[in-house]
Design a protein around this motif. Structure first.
Motif, PDB file in Angstrom:
ATOM      1  N   VAL A   1      -8.031 -20.049 -24.207  1.00  0.00           N
ATOM      2  CA  VAL A   1      -6.661 -19.700 -23.808  1.00  0.00           C
ATOM      3  C   VAL A   1      -6.606 -19.447 -22.300  1.00  0.00           C
ATOM      4  N   ALA A   2      -7.598 -18.721 -21.786  1.00  0.00           N
ATOM      5  CA  ALA A   2      -7.623 -18.432 -20.339  1.00  0.00           C
ATOM      6  C   ALA A   2      -7.671 -19.732 -19.536  1.00  0.00           C
ATOM      7  N   ALA A   3      -8.434 -20.699 -20.029  1.00  0.00           N
ATOM      8  CA  ALA A   3      -8.528 -21.986 -19.316  1.00  0.00           C
ATOM      9  C   ALA A   3      -7.189 -22.724 -19.373  1.00  0.00           C
ATOM     10  N   ASP A   4      -6.580 -22.739 -20.556  1.00  0.00           N
ATOM     11  CA  ASP A   4      -5.302 -23.458 -20.715  1.00  0.00           C
ATOM     12  C   ASP A   4      -4.173 -22.843 -19.883  1.00  0.00           C
ATOM     13  N   TYR A   5      -4.248 -21.538 -19.647  1.00  0.00           N
ATOM     14  CA  TYR A   5      -3.167 -20.841 -18.931  1.00  0.00           C
ATOM     15  C   TYR A   5      -3.580 -20.468 -17.502  1.00  0.00           C
ATOM     16  N   ARG A   6      -4.604 -21.137 -16.964  1.00  0.00           N
ATOM     17  CA  ARG A   6      -5.115 -20.692 -15.652  1.00  0.00           C
ATOM     18  C   ARG A   6      -4.071 -20.805 -14.548  1.00  0.00           C
TER      19      ARG A   6
ATOM     20  N   GLY B   1      -9.315 -10.517 -20.385  1.00  0.00           N
ATOM     21  CA  GLY B   1      -9.622  -9.837 -19.127  1.00  0.00           C
ATOM     22  C   GLY B   1     -10.991 -10.223 -18.598  1.00  0.00           C
ATOM     23  N   ARG B   2     -11.970 -10.284 -19.504  1.00  0.00           N
ATOM     24  CA  ARG B   2     -13.333 -10.659 -19.111  1.00  0.00           C
ATOM     25  C   ARG B   2     -13.390 -12.082 -18.580  1.00  0.00           C
ATOM     26  N   HIS B   3     -12.514 -12.908 -19.094  1.00  0.00           N
ATOM     27  CA  HIS B   3     -12.486 -14.297 -18.616  1.00  0.00           C
ATOM     28  C   HIS B   3     -11.572 -14.428 -17.394  1.00  0.00           C
ATOM     29  N   GLY B   4     -11.209 -13.320 -16.834  1.00  0.00           N
ATOM     30  CA  GLY B   4     -10.507 -13.318 -15.562  1.00  0.00           C
ATOM     31  C   GLY B   4      -9.026 -13.643 -15.627  1.00  0.00           C
ATOM     32  N   HIS B   5      -8.432 -13.437 -16.813  1.00  0.00           N
ATOM     33  CA  HIS B   5      -7.012 -13.759 -16.890  1.00  0.00           C
ATOM     34  C   HIS B   5      -6.150 -12.542 -17.199  1.00  0.00           C
TER      35      HIS B   5
ATOM     36  N   ILE C   1     -16.763 -12.529 -35.813  1.00  0.00           N
ATOM     37  CA  ILE C   1     -15.443 -12.222 -35.226  1.00  0.00           C
ATOM     38  C   ILE C   1     -15.582 -12.095 -33.710  1.00  0.00           C
ATOM     39  N   LYS C   2     -16.592 -11.342 -33.306  1.00  0.00           N
ATOM     40  CA  LYS C   2     -16.817 -11.095 -31.887  1.00  0.00           C
ATOM     41  C   LYS C   2     -17.033 -12.400 -31.113  1.00  0.00           C
ATOM     42  N   GLU C   3     -17.908 -13.220 -31.650  1.00  0.00           N
ATOM     43  CA  GLU C   3     -18.235 -14.483 -30.993  1.00  0.00           C
ATOM     44  C   GLU C   3     -17.010 -15.392 -30.918  1.00  0.00           C
ATOM     45  N   LYS C   4     -16.276 -15.452 -32.037  1.00  0.00           N
ATOM     46  CA  LYS C   4     -15.090 -16.336 -32.087  1.00  0.00           C
ATOM     47  C   LYS C   4     -14.022 -15.890 -31.089  1.00  0.00           C
ATOM     48  N   ILE C   5     -13.802 -14.580 -30.989  1.00  0.00           N
ATOM     49  CA  ILE C   5     -12.770 -14.095 -30.071  1.00  0.00           C
ATOM     50  C   ILE C   5     -13.142 -14.448 -28.629  1.00  0.00           C
TER      51      ILE C   5
END
Ligand code: IMP
Length: 195
Positions: free
Chosen positions: A37-42, A68-72, A26-30
């Motif tokens: 998603v962060a990339a698609d909505y950058r 948040g960790r992915h900067g979005h 679960i952790k890895e998949k999220i």
């Protein structure tokens, strides 16, 4: 009164027949889903995550933190809905128990769903959010059952395709219990027999 298990054993482990998705999976998949998603909505300033209570609570909390960790930046909204009963359910009619707290006109919305089964709840929800003039509505679902695949429910981001079995854990309940399991699993038949 039932005896409590030793401190290092969870009370629910004894009720689980088998684990379908582990805590690590679960952790890895999220992490992967949030990155995508962060990339698609950058180019979007802030994404509005809409979670459906109560099942999506765990997924929403972990997914939002990964975003948040992915900067979005994200904002969180919750809705609660209930079906109108069996017949109405098959027509996809649902009743709103808790509506959005604010206007979503012009916002880019990502619905955060625990599981998609028939997809009726989700289809209704997407139409509802579009009727509230969202700029776009997409869905991220942690789990998907085979009926949803057949019905071609438009879920853009999927965690795991699982078998057509009733599962509990990571937000999903059986009679309001088992939501706190850190994994997703199938209950032993004895659990149903005693209720
Ligand atoms: P749908 O409208 O048939 O797609 O139903 C989706 C909702 O049904 C989910 O948000 C869950 O609350 C519930 N649900 C579907 N399958 C399961 C399951 O295996 N375990 C627990 N809840 C489920």
């Amino acid at each position: 009164m039932a005896e409590l298990p030793p401190a290092d054993v969870s009370w629910y482990d004894a009720d689980i027949d088998r684990v379908i998705v582990t805590e690590d999976q679960i952790k890895e998949k999220i992490g992967h889903l949030a990155k995508q998603v962060a990339a698609d909505y950058r180019s979007i300033d802030s994404v509005l995550l809409v979670g459906v209570l109560k099942g999506a609570v765990m997924f929403m909390a972990d997914f939002a933190r990964e975003m948040g960790r992915h900067g979005h930046p994200v904002e969180l909204e919750f809705m609660a809905v209930s079906s109108y009963g069996q017949r109405a359910t098959s027509s996809g009619v649902v009743r709103i128990l808790k509506d959005l707290d604010r206007d979503i006109a012009g916002r880019h919305v990502v619905v955060v769903e625990d599981i998609v089964d028939s997809g009726l709840t989700l289809s209704w929800l997407m139409k509802y959010l579009q009727s509230r003039s969202a700029a776009s509505v997409e869905v991220v679902a942690l789990l998907r059952k085979p009926d949803a695949v057949q019905a071609k429910v438009p879920v853009k981001y999927i965690g795991f395709d699982i078998p057509n079995e009733f599962v509990v854990g990571y937000g999903l309940d059986y009679g309001e219990r088992y939501r706190e399991l850190p994994y997703v699993g199938v209950l032993k038949s004895a659990v149903y027999d005693r209720s």
